[in-house]
Design a protein around this motif. Structure first.
Motif, mmCIF file in Angstrom:
data_model
loop_
_atom_site.group_PDB
_atom_site.id
_atom_site.type_symbol
_atom_site.label_atom_id
_atom_site.label_comp_id
_atom_site.label_asym_id
_atom_site.label_seq_id
_atom_site.Cartn_x
_atom_site.Cartn_y
_atom_site.Cartn_z
ATOM 1 N N UNK A 286 0.852 -1.183 0.000
ATOM 2 C CA UNK A 286 0.000 0.000 0.000
ATOM 3 C C UNK A 286 0.894 1.241 0.000
ATOM 4 N N UNK A 287 0.754 2.127 -0.973
ATOM 5 C CA UNK A 287 1.659 3.279 -1.080
ATOM 6 C C UNK A 287 1.701 4.147 0.180
ATOM 7 N N UNK A 288 0.529 4.444 0.746
ATOM 8 C CA UNK A 288 0.501 5.297 1.927
ATOM 9 C C UNK A 288 1.177 4.660 3.121
ATOM 10 N N UNK A 289 0.963 3.366 3.312
ATOM 11 C CA UNK A 289 1.599 2.662 4.420
ATOM 12 C C UNK A 289 3.103 2.579 4.208
ATOM 13 N N UNK A 290 3.507 2.316 2.970
ATOM 14 C CA UNK A 290 4.938 2.247 2.675
ATOM 15 C C UNK A 290 5.611 3.596 2.926
ATOM 16 N N UNK A 291 4.963 4.665 2.538
ATOM 17 C CA UNK A 291 5.515 5.998 2.771
ATOM 18 C C UNK A 291 5.639 6.277 4.268
ATOM 19 N N UNK A 292 4.639 5.850 5.037
ATOM 20 C CA UNK A 292 4.686 6.051 6.483
ATOM 21 C C UNK A 292 5.851 5.284 7.102
ATOM 22 N N UNK B 126 -2.309 -4.965 3.644
ATOM 23 C CA UNK B 126 -1.523 -3.852 3.132
ATOM 24 C C UNK B 126 -0.356 -4.305 2.264
ATOM 25 N N UNK B 127 -0.169 -5.619 2.111
ATOM 26 C CA UNK B 127 0.931 -6.133 1.296
ATOM 27 C C UNK B 127 2.289 -5.892 1.916
ATOM 28 N N UNK B 128 2.351 -5.909 3.250
ATOM 29 C CA UNK B 128 3.590 -5.631 3.978
ATOM 30 C C UNK B 128 3.776 -6.654 5.089
ATOM 31 N N UNK B 129 3.808 -7.928 4.721
ATOM 32 C CA UNK B 129 3.831 -8.992 5.723
ATOM 33 C C UNK B 129 5.125 -9.015 6.539
ATOM 34 N N UNK B 130 6.171 -8.373 6.047
ATOM 35 C CA UNK B 130 7.421 -8.360 6.798
ATOM 36 C C UNK B 130 7.392 -7.455 8.009
ATOM 37 N N UNK B 131 6.374 -6.600 8.123
ATOM 38 C CA UNK B 131 6.230 -5.737 9.301
ATOM 39 C C UNK B 131 5.244 -6.416 10.238
ATOM 40 N N UNK B 132 5.718 -6.756 11.430
ATOM 41 C CA UNK B 132 4.889 -7.494 12.372
ATOM 42 C C UNK B 132 4.142 -6.517 13.271
ATOM 43 N N UNK B 133 2.827 -6.564 13.244
ATOM 44 C CA UNK B 133 2.002 -5.675 14.050
ATOM 45 C C UNK B 133 0.577 -6.206 14.041
ATOM 46 N N UNK B 134 -0.069 -6.180 15.199
ATOM 47 C CA UNK B 134 -1.434 -6.684 15.294
ATOM 48 C C UNK B 134 -2.132 -6.009 16.468
ATOM 49 N N UNK B 135 -3.438 -6.245 16.550
ATOM 50 C CA UNK B 135 -4.191 -5.768 17.701
ATOM 51 C C UNK B 135 -5.449 -6.614 17.834
ATOM 52 N N UNK B 136 -6.025 -6.566 19.013
ATOM 53 C CA UNK B 136 -7.262 -7.295 19.265
ATOM 54 C C UNK B 136 -8.284 -6.338 19.851
ATOM 55 N N UNK C 166 -1.036 2.771 12.281
ATOM 56 C CA UNK C 166 -1.599 4.109 12.135
ATOM 57 C C UNK C 166 -2.022 4.362 10.685
ATOM 58 N N UNK C 167 -1.204 3.913 9.745
ATOM 59 C CA UNK C 167 -1.576 4.051 8.333
ATOM 60 C C UNK C 167 -2.826 3.235 8.031
ATOM 61 N N UNK C 168 -2.889 2.026 8.551
ATOM 62 C CA UNK C 168 -4.036 1.143 8.355
ATOM 63 C C UNK C 168 -5.334 1.810 8.807
#
Length: 334
Positions: free
Chosen positions: A34-40, A192-202, A233-235
């Motif tokens: 995702x362009x916006x997420x990548x830029x962030x 977001x097509x960025x599986x190498x960045x580990x982040x989650x929430x519940x 935050x981008x998500x």
């Protein structure tokens, strides 16, 4: 499944040999990143710690889902949350787990680490895992609504929504009130097509303040680094959500082409509502065949570890990758 196999890490994606040009073995959004997420991510200041309470991030995620901030629990990844909530249930006296017939191996891996027994019915379980759409089949979980209804009063139910943002057909068969009775686990890096960045929430159920507190106490300090915060935050922003919605149309078209290609090879393709599907190739998918495909830059996900021997799971990729798969499969025939 043998106990020794239970603890073996089985996952798609790069291995010790590195990545391949055409990786069908993972389920990230092939329209990404995702362009916006990548830029962030590129603009992230990694020289500083993030806020240890993640207040601004939790506020943004709460607005995205229309829930109170106190219901948002930050996690380092889906796998980290799976391990942590299993530990929390065990700490509370639970010891029986119920998992989907075919599903992510970390549910059972965490349960075995905490010496859980497998429950024969949802009503007898202390921890119940659901996933919709599920992996590896990419199908809605059967009888999801009826599974949530008969849970015992003290049971913890987690609905893994890793692929909900990548659902290409239909909708989740739960009302908002029904969602409020279960834990909702979100891992946006796939969407977001960025599986190498580990982040989650519940998102905690409405009546789960005690469990939410226990999970916070069990968490390590700063479960998310600066890049994980930037991703989430981008998500939560309008630009990423708009990009995701637009990408789904492309994925639907690519999926139809990919299924048609597999069927032209003589493969049997199974139904799926997500951006991936399972197929039974026209010949046995042996280790030698997999090695030949890898040499040609192709990687598939053998589903034997999911309890589906003889099948492979394929994430939807662009037409150029599909054509590479076709050439490599034909070339690898004995």
């Amino acid at each position: 499944m043998k106990a020794s196999e239970m603890f073996e890490l089985m996952h798609g994606g790069p291995d010790a040999q590195g990545a391949v040009p055409h990786d069908f073995s993972t389920n990230g959004n092939a329209c990404g990143p995702c362009p916006g997420a990548l830029q962030a991510l590129q603009a992230t200041d990694a020289s500083r710690y993030p806020d240890p309470h993640y207040l601004r991030l939790r506020e943004r995620l709460a607005r995205l889902h229309g829930v109170e901030v106190c219901r948002i629990v930050i996690a380092a990844s889906a796998s980290e949350f799976i391990g942590r909530i299993t530990a929390a249930v065990s700490q509370g006296g639970g010891g029986r787990v119920r998992v989907p017939r075919h599903g992510y191996g970390d549910y059972l891996r965490a349960a075995k680490a905490w010496h859980f027994e497998i429950a024969t019915a949802d009503s007898a379980a202390d921890l119940v895992w659901c996933c919709d759409p599920g992996s590896p089949l990419g199908q809605p979980q059967e009888d999801l609504m009826s599974r949530i209804g008969p849970l015992s009063g003290g049971a913890t139910c987690v609905l893994d929504l890793a692929y909900e943002p990548l659902r290409l057909e239909g909708t989740l068969a739960l009302s908002g009130a029904q969602r409020d009775t279960v834990w909702q686990l979100w891992t946006p890096n796939k969407a977001l097509g960025l599986t190498g960045v580990r982040a989650a929430y519940a998102i905690a159920p409405l009546a789960a303040q005690d469990m939410a507190g226990r999970l916070v106490r069990l968490a390590p300090s700063w479960p998310l680094g600066a890049h994980g915060v930037a991703l989430l935050e981008a998500w939560a922003g309008e630009a990423a959500q708009r990009w995701l919605a637009e990408s789904l149309a492309t994925l639907r078209a690519w999926k139809a082409e990919q299924r048609a290609l597999c069927e032209s090879l003589g493969w049997r393709c199974f139904p799926s509502v997500a951006n991936f599907f399972c197929a039974e190739p026209d010949a046995v998918y042996t280790a030698g065949r997999a090695a030949a495909l890898r040499q040609a830059g192709i990687q598939l996900r053998d589903t034997a570890s999911f309890g589906l021997p003889g099948q492979v799971r394929l994430g939807v990729l662009p037409p150029a990758s599909q054509q590479a798969l076709q050439r490599a499969w034909i070339a690898s025939r004995p």
